[in-house]
Design a protein around this motif. Structure first.
Motif, PDB file in Angstrom:
ATOM      1  N   SER A  70       2.007  12.838  10.122  1.00  0.00           N
ATOM      2  CA  SER A  70       0.810  12.514   9.346  1.00  0.00           C
ATOM      3  C   SER A  70       0.979  11.184   8.597  1.00  0.00           C
ATOM      4  O   SER A  70      -0.003  10.457   8.389  1.00  0.00           O
ATOM      5  N   THR A  71       2.206  10.848   8.225  1.00  0.00           N
ATOM      6  CA  THR A  71       2.451   9.554   7.589  1.00  0.00           C
ATOM      7  C   THR A  71       2.221   8.417   8.567  1.00  0.00           C
ATOM      8  O   THR A  71       1.590   7.399   8.218  1.00  0.00           O
ATOM      9  N   LEU A  72       2.694   8.572   9.797  1.00  0.00           N
ATOM     10  CA  LEU A  72       2.475   7.534  10.805  1.00  0.00           C
ATOM     11  C   LEU A  72       0.983   7.325  11.052  1.00  0.00           C
ATOM     12  O   LEU A  72       0.514   6.185  11.160  1.00  0.00           O
ATOM     13  N   THR A  73       0.231   8.425  11.100  1.00  0.00           N
ATOM     14  CA  THR A  73      -1.215   8.332  11.300  1.00  0.00           C
ATOM     15  C   THR A  73      -1.894   7.674  10.102  1.00  0.00           C
ATOM     16  O   THR A  73      -2.767   6.815  10.254  1.00  0.00           O
ATOM     17  N   ALA A  74      -1.481   8.069   8.888  1.00  0.00           N
ATOM     18  CA  ALA A  74      -2.073   7.512   7.669  1.00  0.00           C
ATOM     19  C   ALA A  74      -1.801   6.016   7.559  1.00  0.00           C
ATOM     20  O   ALA A  74      -2.668   5.245   7.127  1.00  0.00           O
ATOM     21  N   PHE A  75      -0.606   5.616   7.955  1.00  0.00           N
ATOM     22  CA  PHE A  75      -0.288   4.189   7.903  1.00  0.00           C
ATOM     23  C   PHE A  75      -1.191   3.397   8.841  1.00  0.00           C
ATOM     24  O   PHE A  75      -1.681   2.320   8.481  1.00  0.00           O
ATOM     25  N   GLU A  76      -1.421   3.905  10.028  1.00  0.00           N
ATOM     26  CA  GLU A  76      -2.304   3.203  10.959  1.00  0.00           C
ATOM     27  C   GLU A  76      -3.703   3.061  10.382  1.00  0.00           C
ATOM     28  O   GLU A  76      -4.372   2.034  10.575  1.00  0.00           O
ATOM     29  N   ASP A  77      -4.155   4.085   9.664  1.00  0.00           N
ATOM     30  CA  ASP A  77      -5.474   4.024   9.032  1.00  0.00           C
ATOM     31  C   ASP A  77      -5.493   2.941   7.959  1.00  0.00           C
ATOM     32  O   ASP A  77      -6.447   2.151   7.867  1.00  0.00           O
ATOM     33  N   SER A  78      -4.435   2.886   7.149  1.00  0.00           N
ATOM     34  CA  SER A  78      -4.355   1.857   6.110  1.00  0.00           C
ATOM     35  C   SER A  78      -4.292   0.463   6.715  1.00  0.00           C
ATOM     36  O   SER A  78      -4.959  -0.473   6.251  1.00  0.00           O
ATOM     37  N   ARG A  79      -3.512   0.327   7.759  1.00  0.00           N
ATOM     38  CA  ARG A  79      -3.363  -0.981   8.414  1.00  0.00           C
ATOM     39  C   ARG A  79      -4.699  -1.453   8.992  1.00  0.00           C
ATOM     40  O   ARG A  79      -5.052  -2.629   8.898  1.00  0.00           O
ATOM     41  N   ARG A  80      -5.452  -0.508   9.560  1.00  0.00           N
ATOM     42  CA  ARG A  80      -6.760  -0.849  10.120  1.00  0.00           C
ATOM     43  C   ARG A  80      -7.721  -1.287   9.010  1.00  0.00           C
ATOM     44  O   ARG A  80      -8.443  -2.287   9.153  1.00  0.00           O
ATOM     45  N   LYS A  81      -7.740  -0.540   7.916  1.00  0.00           N
ATOM     46  CA  LYS A  81      -8.643  -0.888   6.818  1.00  0.00           C
ATOM     47  C   LYS A  81      -8.285  -2.236   6.203  1.00  0.00           C
ATOM     48  O   LYS A  81      -9.167  -3.040   5.860  1.00  0.00           O
ATOM     49  N   LEU A  82      -6.993  -2.486   6.048  1.00  0.00           N
ATOM     50  CA  LEU A  82      -6.551  -3.759   5.481  1.00  0.00           C
ATOM     51  C   LEU A  82      -6.756  -4.920   6.446  1.00  0.00           C
ATOM     52  O   LEU A  82      -6.854  -6.078   6.028  1.00  0.00           O
ATOM     53  N   GLY A  83      -6.815  -4.601   7.736  1.00  0.00           N
ATOM     54  CA  GLY A  83      -6.953  -5.643   8.735  1.00  0.00           C
ATOM     55  C   GLY A  83      -5.686  -6.452   8.916  1.00  0.00           C
ATOM     56  O   GLY A  83      -5.736  -7.653   9.208  1.00  0.00           O
ATOM     57  N   THR A 120       0.848  -1.182   0.000  1.00  0.00           N
ATOM     58  CA  THR A 120       0.000   0.000   0.000  1.00  0.00           C
ATOM     59  C   THR A 120       0.887   1.236   0.000  1.00  0.00           C
ATOM     60  O   THR A 120       2.121   1.125   0.061  1.00  0.00           O
ATOM     61  N   LYS A 121       0.248   2.416  -0.071  1.00  0.00           N
ATOM     62  CA  LYS A 121       1.014   3.647  -0.297  1.00  0.00           C
ATOM     63  C   LYS A 121       0.463   4.794   0.542  1.00  0.00           C
ATOM     64  O   LYS A 121      -0.738   4.856   0.817  1.00  0.00           O
ATOM     65  N   ILE A 122       1.370   5.726   0.886  1.00  0.00           N
ATOM     66  CA  ILE A 122       1.002   6.947   1.606  1.00  0.00           C
ATOM     67  C   ILE A 122       0.629   8.015   0.589  1.00  0.00           C
ATOM     68  O   ILE A 122       1.440   8.377  -0.282  1.00  0.00           O
ATOM     69  N   TRP A 123      -0.583   8.535   0.700  1.00  0.00           N
ATOM     70  CA  TRP A 123      -1.054   9.521  -0.272  1.00  0.00           C
ATOM     71  C   TRP A 123      -0.433  10.893  -0.021  1.00  0.00           C
ATOM     72  O   TRP A 123       0.036  11.214   1.071  1.00  0.00           O
ATOM     73  N   ASN A 124      -0.476  11.731  -1.044  1.00  0.00           N
ATOM     74  CA  ASN A 124       0.177  13.044  -1.037  1.00  0.00           C
ATOM     75  C   ASN A 124      -0.289  13.942   0.109  1.00  0.00           C
ATOM     76  O   ASN A 124       0.518  14.596   0.774  1.00  0.00           O
ATOM     77  N   ALA A 125      -1.593  13.984   0.347  1.00  0.00           N
ATOM     78  CA  ALA A 125      -2.142  14.866   1.372  1.00  0.00           C
ATOM     79  C   ALA A 125      -1.741  14.455   2.782  1.00  0.00           C
ATOM     80  O   ALA A 125      -1.871  15.234   3.718  1.00  0.00           O
ATOM     81  N   HIS A 126      -1.237  13.229   2.923  1.00  0.00           N
ATOM     82  CA  HIS A 126      -0.883  12.710   4.248  1.00  0.00           C
ATOM     83  C   HIS A 126       0.628  12.696   4.485  1.00  0.00           C
ATOM     84  O   HIS A 126       1.083  12.157   5.497  1.00  0.00           O
ATOM     85  N   GLN A 127       1.387  13.288   3.560  1.00  0.00           N
ATOM     86  CA  GLN A 127       2.835  13.229   3.707  1.00  0.00           C
ATOM     87  C   GLN A 127       3.346  14.185   4.780  1.00  0.00           C
ATOM     88  O   GLN A 127       2.690  15.169   5.129  1.00  0.00           O
ATOM     89  N   GLY A 128       4.544  13.887   5.291  1.00  0.00           N
ATOM     90  CA  GLY A 128       5.083  14.535   6.463  1.00  0.00           C
ATOM     91  C   GLY A 128       5.252  13.459   7.521  1.00  0.00           C
ATOM     92  O   GLY A 128       4.632  12.388   7.434  1.00  0.00           O
ATOM     93  N   TYR A 129       6.084  13.695   8.514  1.00  0.00           N
ATOM     94  CA  TYR A 129       6.444  12.629   9.454  1.00  0.00           C
ATOM     95  C   TYR A 129       5.244  12.117  10.260  1.00  0.00           C
ATOM     96  O   TYR A 129       4.852  10.945  10.141  1.00  0.00           O
TER      97      TYR A 129
END
Length: 275
Positions: A89-102, A78-87
């Motif tokens: 915000s990336t960690l937060t975005a990854f947790e969201d992706s991990r939760r959705k993917l299960g 999976t990938k970190i989207w442009n609007a979520h880049q930065g240190y």
């Protein structure tokens, strides 16, 4: 299922990554993603490439869980989207992706695009996630040589993968050479040129082997040592796209296909994108 479909490249950190995967760009998260992933896994695919921006991580995760195949046997990107880049915000975005993917662990996490003034901080977050064991490999997407040099010059880890637009009309030879010299695995998105397969050479070579133009192009990817992730929601087409391990192009045929290059993009230019 042909065992050849699970053939893998070895990334710079020793992680195995299948040469063939399913891309799910534009696949809807209304059941279509789950069905598409399930049918691909049934056809022998063992790698699925998604992204936060595709809005289908939930369906992808469901398809993997319901496939009956052990989690450790499926390689998930999976990938970190442009609007979520930065240190942070990336960690937060990854947790969201991990939760959705299960998933507890993601096999490969990429920076989706090289957002100016942000991608080096985003990379620092990916390094943390890698060190902490939440991802097995980290990489980038749509990075040009100068972007890669920026990251490499300031980082602990060299990107293990660079996913870029790559096909016979856009061979990106210099980038490919740089990636090889830096032990970065190149990965092709839009390998089938969004369906623009009307070059006569594909049909001519395909006729020799009893293969379709799409199969010829995907085989060309593999023989250039590029991971390929064709997208299809059609089980028959998924099967066809996977049947590329039972023939080999000659060196002359590979060169003939590569000679079609005209630096033509079907997607955005990584040095000039706006989203």
């Amino acid at each position: 299922m042909s065992q050849a479909r699970t053939e893998s490249t070895i990334l710079s950190n020793g992680v195995k990554m299948p040469w063939l995967g399913l891309g799910v760009w534009k696949v809807k998260d209304d059941g279509e993603a789950e069905r598409s992933v399930a049918s691909a896994i049934e056809a022998g695919y063992r790698s699925i490439d998604t992204a936060a921006a595709y809005n289908n991580e939930t369906g992808v995760g469901a398809g993997i869980r319901n496939s009956g195949i052990a989690r450790d046997d499926i390689f998930v990107t999976t990938k970190i989207w442009n609007a979520h880049q930065g240190y942070e915000s990336t960690l937060t975005a990854f947790e969201d992706s991990r939760r959705k993917l299960g998933l507890d662990v993601v096999d490969l996490l990429l920076i989706h695009w090289p957002v100016k003034d942000k991608y080096t901080e985003t990379w620092r977050a990916l390094e943390k996630l890698y060190r902490d064991g939440f991802v097995r490999a980290i990489g980038v997407s749509n990075f040009q040589i100068h972007h890669l040099r920026d990251v490499i010059s300031t980082s602990e880890f060299v990107p293990m993968v660079n996913q870029v637009e790559y096909h016979p009309l856009l061979t990106q030879t210099e980038l490919h050479t740089f990636a090889k010299s830096s032990n970065i695995q190149l990965m092709a998105w839009s390998p089938l040129m969004q369906g623009n397969l009307d070059q006569s050479v594909f049909a001519e070579i395909g006729a020799k082997y009893g293969k379709s133009p799409a199969q010829v192009v995907l085989r060309w990817d593999l023989q250039n040592e590029v991971v390929t992730i064709p997208k299809s929601v059609n089980p028959v087409r998924q099967q066809e796209n996977a049947d590329i391990f039972d023939f080999t192009l000659t060196d002359e045929e590979v060169a003939l296909i590569s000679g079609l290059n005209r630096n033509q993009r079907f997607g955005p230019d990584p040095d000039n994108f706006n989203f």
